[in-house]
Design a protein around this motif. Structure first.
Motif, mmCIF file in Angstrom:
data_model
loop_
_atom_site.group_PDB
_atom_site.id
_atom_site.type_symbol
_atom_site.label_atom_id
_atom_site.label_comp_id
_atom_site.label_asym_id
_atom_site.label_seq_id
_atom_site.Cartn_x
_atom_site.Cartn_y
_atom_site.Cartn_z
ATOM 1 N N ILE A 39 0.740 -1.232 -0.040
ATOM 2 C CA ILE A 39 0.036 -0.087 -0.054
ATOM 3 C C ILE A 39 0.869 1.287 -0.024
ATOM 4 O O ILE A 39 0.483 2.106 -0.659
ATOM 5 N N GLU A 40 1.935 1.102 0.843
ATOM 6 C CA GLU A 40 2.816 2.262 0.858
ATOM 7 C C GLU A 40 3.346 2.706 -0.567
ATOM 8 O O GLU A 40 3.650 3.601 -1.084
ATOM 9 N N LYS A 100 0.815 3.983 -2.923
ATOM 10 C CA LYS A 100 0.439 5.462 -2.518
ATOM 11 C C LYS A 100 1.597 6.547 -3.320
ATOM 12 O O LYS A 100 1.206 7.701 -3.356
ATOM 13 N N ARG A 101 2.823 6.035 -3.210
ATOM 14 C CA ARG A 101 3.846 6.733 -3.949
ATOM 15 C C ARG A 101 3.466 6.847 -5.367
ATOM 16 O O ARG A 101 4.045 7.874 -5.795
ATOM 17 N N LEU A 108 -1.754 6.441 -5.791
ATOM 18 C CA LEU A 108 -3.119 5.587 -5.045
ATOM 19 C C LEU A 108 -3.481 6.540 -3.594
ATOM 20 O O LEU A 108 -2.795 6.748 -2.928
ATOM 21 N N GLN A 109 -4.778 6.741 -3.611
ATOM 22 C CA GLN A 109 -5.389 7.507 -2.668
ATOM 23 C C GLN A 109 -6.385 6.525 -1.891
ATOM 24 O O GLN A 109 -7.217 6.383 -2.032
ATOM 25 N N GLU A 115 -6.854 5.271 2.347
ATOM 26 C CA GLU A 115 -6.809 5.250 3.869
ATOM 27 C C GLU A 115 -6.962 3.804 4.545
ATOM 28 O O GLU A 115 -7.783 3.337 4.256
ATOM 29 N N ASN A 131 -2.946 4.476 11.009
ATOM 30 C CA ASN A 131 -3.440 3.413 10.084
ATOM 31 C C ASN A 131 -4.039 2.169 10.818
ATOM 32 O O ASN A 131 -4.044 0.795 10.361
#
Length: 685
Positions: free
Chosen positions: A511-512, A515-516, A519-520, A522, A550
């Motif tokens: 996920i991290e 996100k870079r 991807l948005q 939470e 998180n």
């Protein structure tokens, strides 16, 4: 039972003229003015003193209830400004002064009743027994300490107390037996005085007979106390050779005779009080049942029937320990929280507190409803651990509670179990402002919606579910302010759970990475429904290695699962099968398989996707193949289209009429049926 009643009536009809005269004289000295003494707690405290006093004399076979709350200052006396300790000292001084002068013991006894005229019969009894217990306990304490304490030696010599008590054991044994018998009789008197006599038949023979024997029992206990005082006083007023003479045998015989008389009174009185208890309990139960079919203007009669001590503030505000009467609940919705004393777990308690008192909406409803905790023991009587659990919890909960739950009528307990189907699981019964039951168990809807469920009726529960879908807002909105903000902002949210730290790290790393890449999303770790030390360690790891936001706090994660279980139970009460129930069951079943899982959705949208850990990792690994569709389809539909691609390329053939707005005209509309982008046409009317 009929035989016992006839025996009692026979005893009354054959009672001596002296007993009749005695009863009339006692009633002339009886003028209660409404003051109320917690006689049961005081009797326990007296028993504690006598237990230790008997132990110091090495007397076997005498068992008194030993309790921790024996501080006389904690015993309640309502309707009187004088402290309990001061009253006991007055009683003790009067008895001591009368014992020091010559005179008829009957006259001395009646003089004590003049002092106690404003107290109920149970209070008179425990006050005189407590006065003797204090004197006897002081005597035994000095005798026990004089061998090792210099101060005790000096006081013992100054009072000329006997040093060697071995020859006095017959007297001590008879004295302890008498006190135990007096306490047994006192328990019967307390039990009778606690009965709601209002619900006895006015022409009840057994009630009149029992009252007669109550008066006689109170007299003989009080008279026996004079004898006990006199015998202890002899130790300091007579010479040692007189104390150890044959008078000891005579004194022991006198005490034994009184114990025998009171034992006979107890044997008859116990059966009579039990009969009264059965008769009044049956009438009370029938009255509770009949109220169901009657129209009431308020809830006062029903609440007065439920709670004992109607004139003596039966409730308390747990947050302030202030004593509360049922009149405070007039015209209010009343929620009765029924449970075992120790069954409200910390997490359950905190969740209910959060969903009621701490909920922002509760400010508007604060004066409209009240929650009252009614703890019921597992068996017919209370045990020490249950009493301790109640005392601890009732000091921290922000609701009302019964102050003396052990005084709850057995008829009321029977009514709760039979009519409200209480099965020793926490239950919240809701009464409307007229005392009518509008929901036999609202605990689940309160856990789910909190004050939004007001007035907590069964019809309100059905109404709330009528238009409710399984959404992120429903699942997490009330758990945490940050989550509530994310829901309001319409962010894409991903709940995930597992106790496999390896998979959790793999999921978060991916996920991290995404996100870079833009991807948005939470992510919120909610643990498992079998939360334990393993989950706590995982949460610590997540807080250290990743963004602390998180992961929920451990307690909040338990709130999530408690609410989820409540949702399923509440939904089952509404329907046997629908999509929301299927989704809830699927989520709980997925978690029970001990596999990693995720649930992705947005705000109030019911468009949610659930995936097992293996599926979501395969999907994330191929983000490059479907990531570009997120902007047009949304995250959930982009994932769904990737996992279940449409069988036909291009736009679908379904029709969907939308209102014109700039966002809808410029954006992409996804078909609700096949989840493909729809071709756009403009219609002018």
């Amino acid at each position: 039972m009929d035989l016992l009643k006839s025996q009692s009536l026979c005893l009354l009809s054959n009672s001596t003229i002296q007993d009749d005269i005695l009863m009339k004289r006692l009633l002339l000295t009886h003028d209660p003015d409404g003051r109320w003494l917690d006689s049961e707690t005081m009797l326990h405290a007296v028993g504690n003193i006598m237990f230790h006093a008997s132990s110091t004399q090495g007397i076997p076979g005498l068992h008194f209830t030993s309790i921790s709350k024996d501080d006389i200052c904690e015993i309640e006396l309502l309707g009187c400004t004088e402290p309990v300790g001061s009253i006991i000292r007055k009683v003790s001084c009067l008895i001591t002064s009368k014992c020091s002068v010559e005179g008829d013991i009957n006259s001395k006894t009646m003089g004590l009743f003049d002092l106690l005229e404003n107290y109920r019969w149970d209070a008179k009894v425990v006050l005189v027994i407590a006065a003797f217990a204090a004197k006897y306990g002081e005597f035994c304490g000095l005798v026990q300490l004089y061998q090792s304490n210099a101060l005790a030696v000096s006081v013992t010599r100054l009072k000329q107390l006997p040093m060697d008590l071995r020859s006095l054991k017959p007297r001590f044994k008879a004295l302890s037996l008498l006190v135990k018998t007096m306490m047994d009789v006192a328990k019967c008197i307390i039990k009778f005085e606690s009965l709601p006599i209002l619900y006895a038949k006015q022409d009840s023979d057994i009630l009149h007979v029992t009252e007669f024997h109550i008066y006689i029992a109170v007299y003989w206990i009080t008279r026996s106390i004079f004898t006990c005082f006199s015998q202890v006083t002899e130790f300091t007023t007579k010479k040692h050779e007189q104390v150890y003479s044959d008078s000891t045998i005579l004194a022991a015989w006198e005490l034994s005779s009184l114990a025998y008389r009171l034992s006979n009174i107890y044997n008859v009185l116990k059966g009579e009080v039990d009969l009264c208890h059965q008769e009044i309990g049956g009438n009370l139960h029938n009255r509770l049942l009949s109220l169901t079919d009657e129209i009431q203007n308020d809830n006062q009669e029903f609440l007065t029937l439920l709670f004992p001590m109607k004139d003596y503030l039966p409730l308390k505000d747990c947050s302030t320990q202030e004593k509360i009467g049922v009149s405070e609940l007039k015209k209010k919705i009343v929620v009765l929280l029924i449970s075992k004393p120790e069954q409200l777990t910390l997490e359950q308690s905190l969740l209910l507190v959060q969903q009621t008192c701490d909920h922002p909406l509760n400010e508007e409803l604060r004066d409209s409803y009240k929650i009252i905790w009614i703890p019921l023991p597992s068996s017919d009587g209370w045990i020490d651990t249950e009493e301790t659990s109640f005392e601890i919890l009732s000091e921290f909960l922000p609701w009302y509670a019964i102050r003396k739950p052990r005084l709850l009528s057995s008829a009321v307990v029977k009514y709760i179990k039979e009519e409200w189907n209480y099965k020793e699981e926490p239950q919240m019964v809701v009464l409307d402002s007229n005392g009518k039951v509008i929901n036999s168990n609202a605990i689940d809807m309160i856990k789910i919606w909190g004050p939004r469920a007001y007035p907590f009726s069964a019809s309100k529960e059905a109404e709330l579910w009528q238009d409710e879908n399984l959404t992120m807002k429903l699942l997490i909105d009330d758990i945490n302010p940050l989550l509530a903000y994310w829901v309001k902002e319409g962010k894409d949210l991903c709940l995930y759970g597992s106790d496999n730290l390896g998979w959790i790290r793999q999921f978060n790393d991916k996920i991290e990475e995404l996100k870079r890449q833009g991807l948005q999303l939470e992510t919120i770790y909610v643990g498992t429904n079998q939360s334990g030390e393993r989950v706590k360690e995982i949460m610590k790891t997540l807080a250290t290695e990743y963004n602390p936001g998180n992961s929920l706090l451990f307690t909040k994660s338990q709130f999530f699962w408690l609410r989820l279980e409540s949702m399923r139970r509440s939904k089952v009460r509404q329907t046997s099968s629908d999509q929301v129930l299927a989704d809830l069951s699927a989520l709980l079943d997925m978690n029970e398989r001990n596999e990693g899982w995720v649930m992705i959705g947005r705000g109030s949208s019911s468009d949610i996707i659930r995936l097992q850990g293996r599926q979501i990792m395969e999907c994330l690994d191929k983000y490059a193949e479907w990531g570009d569709n997120v902007e047009t389809l949304g995250l959930v539909d982009a994932i769904r289209n990737f996992l279940q691609p449409p069988s036909v390329e291009g736009p679908c053939s379904h029709s969907y009429l939308v209102h014109s707005s700039r966002a809808q005209i410029e954006g992409t509309v996804v078909c609700d049926v096949c989840k493909r982008p729809m071709k756009k046409y403009a219609v002018y009317a």
